[in-house]
Write an enzyme that holds these catalytic residues in place. Structure first.
Site, PDB file in Angstrom:
ATOM      1  CG  HIS A 190      18.989 -37.209  -2.099  1.00  0.00           C
ATOM      2  ND1 HIS A 190      19.361 -38.470  -1.685  1.00  0.00           N
ATOM      3  CD2 HIS A 190      20.140 -36.548  -2.368  1.00  0.00           C
ATOM      4  CE1 HIS A 190      20.681 -38.557  -1.682  1.00  0.00           C
ATOM      5  NE2 HIS A 190      21.179 -37.403  -2.097  1.00  0.00           N
ATOM      6  CG  ASN A 197       0.085   2.430   3.518  1.00  0.00           C
ATOM      7  OD1 ASN A 197      -0.951   2.421   2.866  1.00  0.00           O
ATOM      8  ND2 ASN A 197       1.207   3.018   3.101  1.00  0.00           N
ATOM      9  N   GLY A 198      -0.778  -0.823   6.479  1.00  0.00           N
ATOM     10  CA  GLY A 198      -0.449  -1.645   7.644  1.00  0.00           C
ATOM     11  C   GLY A 198      -1.598  -2.576   7.979  1.00  0.00           C
ATOM     12  CD  GLU A 232      17.659 -13.380  -6.856  1.00  0.00           C
ATOM     13  OE1 GLU A 232      17.090 -13.846  -5.865  1.00  0.00           O
ATOM     14  OE2 GLU A 232      17.310 -12.318  -7.400  1.00  0.00           O
ATOM     15  CD  GLU A 256      10.559 -11.751  -8.311  1.00  0.00           C
ATOM     16  OE1 GLU A 256       9.878 -11.194  -7.443  1.00  0.00           O
ATOM     17  OE2 GLU A 256      11.804 -11.681  -8.351  1.00  0.00           O
ATOM     18  CB  CYS A 262      -0.877   0.026   1.232  1.00  0.00           C
ATOM     19  SG  CYS A 262      -1.852  -1.459   1.423  1.00  0.00           S
ATOM     20  CE  LYS A 316      11.957  -2.919  -5.594  1.00  0.00           C
ATOM     21  NZ  LYS A 316      12.723  -4.065  -6.120  1.00  0.00           N
ATOM     22  CE  LYS A 353      14.407 -11.474  -9.249  1.00  0.00           C
ATOM     23  NZ  LYS A 353      15.055 -11.214  -8.045  1.00  0.00           N
ATOM     24  CD1 TRP A 395      -0.071  -6.063  -3.186  1.00  0.00           C
ATOM     25  CD2 TRP A 395      -0.131  -6.790  -1.072  1.00  0.00           C
ATOM     26  NE1 TRP A 395       0.425  -7.336  -3.176  1.00  0.00           N
ATOM     27  CE2 TRP A 395       0.399  -7.810  -1.893  1.00  0.00           C
ATOM     28  CE3 TRP A 395      -0.259  -7.031   0.290  1.00  0.00           C
ATOM     29  CZ2 TRP A 395       0.801  -9.041  -1.397  1.00  0.00           C
ATOM     30  CZ3 TRP A 395       0.143  -8.262   0.795  1.00  0.00           C
ATOM     31  CH2 TRP A 395       0.669  -9.253  -0.048  1.00  0.00           C
ATOM     32  NE  ARG A 398       5.691   1.400  -1.507  1.00  0.00           N
ATOM     33  CZ  ARG A 398       6.673   1.673  -0.668  1.00  0.00           C
ATOM     34  NH1 ARG A 398       7.626   2.485  -1.040  1.00  0.00           N
ATOM     35  NH2 ARG A 398       6.716   1.141   0.517  1.00  0.00           N
TER      36      ARG A 398
HETATM   37  C1  F6R Z   1      12.298 -10.531  -5.392  1.00  0.00           C
HETATM   38  C2  F6R Z   1      12.244  -9.480  -4.402  1.00  0.00           C
HETATM   39  C3  F6R Z   1      11.858  -9.848  -3.016  1.00  0.00           C
HETATM   40  C4  F6R Z   1      12.617  -8.968  -2.004  1.00  0.00           C
HETATM   41  C5  F6R Z   1      12.088  -9.229  -0.585  1.00  0.00           C
HETATM   42  C6  F6R Z   1      12.851  -8.452   0.450  1.00  0.00           C
HETATM   43  O1  F6R Z   1      12.713 -10.043  -6.631  1.00  0.00           O
HETATM   44  O2  F6R Z   1      12.472  -8.341  -4.691  1.00  0.00           O
HETATM   45  O3  F6R Z   1      12.054 -11.194  -2.760  1.00  0.00           O
HETATM   46  O4  F6R Z   1      13.983  -9.270  -2.074  1.00  0.00           O
HETATM   47  O5  F6R Z   1      10.734  -8.882  -0.529  1.00  0.00           O
HETATM   48  O6  F6R Z   1      12.770  -7.090   0.221  1.00  0.00           O
HETATM   49  P1  F6R Z   1      13.826  -6.084   0.829  1.00  0.00           P
HETATM   50  O7  F6R Z   1      15.150  -6.409   0.226  1.00  0.00           O
HETATM   51  O8  F6R Z   1      13.329  -4.728   0.464  1.00  0.00           O
HETATM   52  O9  F6R Z   1      13.824  -6.325   2.316  1.00  0.00           O
END
Ligand code: F6R
Length: 600
Positions: free
Chosen positions: A500, A99-100, A477, A484, A2, A595, A481, A73, A27
């Site tokens: 396994h 927000n929250g 990672e 997501e 949010c 985000k 990527k 959100w 975000r």
């Molecule tokens: C994936 C991604 C998330 C963030 C995670 C932590 O591409 O961006 O997995 O890495 O939400 O976010 P931060 O680094 O802002 O604590």
């Protein structure tokens, strides 16, 4: 997650609010709304979907110099127009964005609001209804606002307007980020400075359990007991042009391409005049005084932490544990006698990481935050901060922050090692320079990765990433990527672990992307590739120069063996990008994701 904006001044607030919300789009959100107020009253516009959908229903003819806005959100209640913010009290007098998460909202409803008919399924509506109830009982608005805040449990950033007073925005914060921006004859409210850089770069940070009375001329911060707090504004360092896409089709591609530059910026930022890498002595002392480092993070930042563990253990010889933040508080391991906690967070606002920081501070342990956002909550609340210098990361999928985190962790490990008299047989500045050049070469090879994406990933429903040692961490990672942004089911595995269980999923044509950048496991990972090929997999081996074989699909330019994650991740980022593009996914704003994850 949010986002909140607010404006009070002499200009029409609609455009400022909508522009601000657009800056918060990255975000992640599912609905949006604004409420604008003039001397005739309050008008609310809200819509499910994008800001563009909201823009389309906003009445151009309403001129209002005060307003608040929100991107939602969904947490409590489905994404819908009804659940979108702003929410209004029963009479329509009070209008509020939040927000929250209000954890005790159902208890408050039962205790105070039995007679009120609720319009939405949100926890937020309780807040605005409570304020009206207390005003109806005889409190003035500020007292009712304060009394309501004192009853709330959970996290909140709130902005509220009162239809009977178009000269004030009421603001409050606890755990969720919120700033007040200062202008000339106007003031603004924003959950992220970026939203209001269009009108000011002067912001005042708010602390937890503070409320603020914002008028166009004044900003009065108070604690919940009414005590006034004086605080000076700071200048937000972000340049408005840093958050533009320029000629790029997507922020993600722009941010992937920025990685060589970010490496060079990091080298510069952490070098002294003699060209040596340097880090605040207090941080190095804290590293040296600790008998074990605990790295706490989520998602991509957690993956960077896994690589950081290798650096700190191999270079500085301090044992390291890496933990997912959301698990740590509920399943805390037996801690060593002198732990040092390192929080890794691009945004510096992640609620799961912050919850751990609060707990370890209560236990009296020292903490260091590695973040991209100066002044963020995790930065303010930890004892020390190291900055990533990556510039704003807008795409939801983290790319340049990941490599920046790894580079800063390498520098931290390197400087700590030197301070302990440990002799390292390489010059990190030189090696990071080589990495930056290798990154550039990879960013110039986009066509190759686009081909791989279309060949392997256009029609598949799943994909596996395998690697051993540090390549395993990069594989995790790569899988994150891909899943997501393209929604292909993707998982990363340690090469030796497949047999396994997971090898049961390999069918004819299943893509398996294997990383081979480490000499000591080069033969064994190739053995694992043979195992999956024998079961029909379609392998794509990405190896490092010096370890290549004719079966390899792509050979990375050579870099120091410890630093390979900084380059091996780039093909994986680009492959994920092109896979998502070919599947016509919204690359920068993947579904269901946000985000900055500001709820636990
Ligand atoms: C994936 C991604 C998330 C963030 C995670 C932590 O591409 O961006 O997995 O890495 O939400 O976010 P931060 O680094 O802002 O604590």
């Amino acid at each position: 997650m949010c986002g909140i904006v607010g404006y009070i001044g002499n200009n029409d607030s609609k455009e400022i609010l909508l522009n601000g919300l657009e800056k918060l789009e990255y975000r992640g959100y599912d609905s949006a709304g604004i409420a604008v107020m003039n001397d005739k009253g309050v008008t609310v516009f809200k819509e499910k979907g994008r800001i563009a959908d909201l823009r389309a229903i906003v009445d151009e003819n309403v001129f209002a110099q005060t307003g608040i806005g929100h991107t939602r959100w969904a947490t409590h209640g489905v994404p819908s127009k009804v659940n979108a913010h702003p929410h209004q009290s029963a009479s329509g007098r009070f209008t509020l964005v939040h927000n929250g998460v209000i954890e005790n909202y159902s208890g408050l409803m039962r205790e105070y609001l039995q007679d009120v008919a609720f319009n939405s399924d949100t926890d937020t509506e309780v807040v605005v209804q409570l304020i009206e109830k207390f005003v109806n009982e005889g409190l003035d608005v500020e007292e009712a606002f304060r009394k309501t805040l004192s009853l709330l449990k959970g996290s909140y950033a709130i902005a509220m307007i009162d239809a009977e007073n178009d000269q004030t925005i009421y603001v409050a914060k606890n755990k969720s980020p919120l700033l007040v921006g200062i202008g000339d004859n106007f003031n603004v409210v924003a959950s992220d400075a970026m939203a209001m850089l269009q009108v000011t770069n002067q912001f005042i940070e708010l602390m937890d359990k503070e409320m603020v009375i914002v008028t166009k001329e004044n900003v009065t911060i108070k604690k919940l007991d009414g005590q006034v707090v004086e605080r000076k504004p700071y200048t937000a360092e972000v340049d408005a042009s840093d958050i533009e896409k320029g000629t790029y089709p997507h922020y993600m591609l722009k941010e992937i391409d920025e990685q060589p530059l970010v490496m060079r910026k990091i080298i510069q930022a952490y070098q002294n005049e003699a060209g040596e890498l340097t880090i605040d002595q207090e941080i190095i002392d804290a590293m040296n005084q600790s008998d074990r480092v605990y790295i706490i993070a989520c998602g991509t930042s957690y993956h960077a932490g896994l690589v950081g563990k290798q650096f700190i253990e191999r270079m500085a010889k301090i044992p390291v544990e890496v933990h997912v933040a959301s698990e740590f508080n509920y399943n805390m391991p037996l801690l060593s006698e002198k732990p040092l906690f390192i929080f890794i967070s691009q945004s510096g606002e992640t609620a799961d990481s912050r919850a751990v920081l609060v707990s370890v501070k209560e236990l009296g342990y020292k903490s260091l935050t590695i973040t991209n956002v100066p002044g963020s909550t995790l930065s303010r609340e930890a004892d020390y901060t190291l900055l990533l210098h990556a510039g704003p990361e807008i795409a939801v999928a983290s790319t340049k922050a990941y490599t920046a985190q790894i580079a800063v962790l390498a520098i931290l490990a390197n400087v700590t090692a030197k301070s302990r008299g440990i002799d390292l047989d390489f010059d990190l500045v030189k090696e990071l320079g080589i990495v930056a050049n290798a990154m550039e070469t990879l960013c110039d090879s986009k066509e190759e990765f686009e081909k791989i994406a279309s060949e392997y990933l256009t029609f598949t429903r799943n994909c596996f990433f395998i690697g051993r040692s540090v390549d395993y961490y990069v594989g995790l990672e790569g899988a994150l990527k891909l899943k997501e942004i393209s929604y292909i089911q993707a998982e990363g595995f340690a090469g030796g672990e497949l047999k396994h269980g997971t090898i049961a999923l390999i069918e004819d044509g299943t893509p398996v992307i294997a990383l081979a950048t480490q000499e000591n496991v080069n033969l064994s990972i190739r053995g694992n590739v043979k195992e999956v090929v024998a079961r029909g997999a379609n392998p794509c081996i990405i190896s490092m120069k010096g370890l290549e074989d004719e079966e390899d699909r792509f050979v990375l330019p050579e870099v120091h063996e410890l630093l390979t994650p900084l380059v091996s991740v780039i093909p994986l980022q680009l492959i994920a990008y092109y896979a998502a593009l070919h599947r016509e996914c919204d690359v920068d704003k993947p579904r269901n994701l946000a985000k900055s994850v500001t709820v636990e």
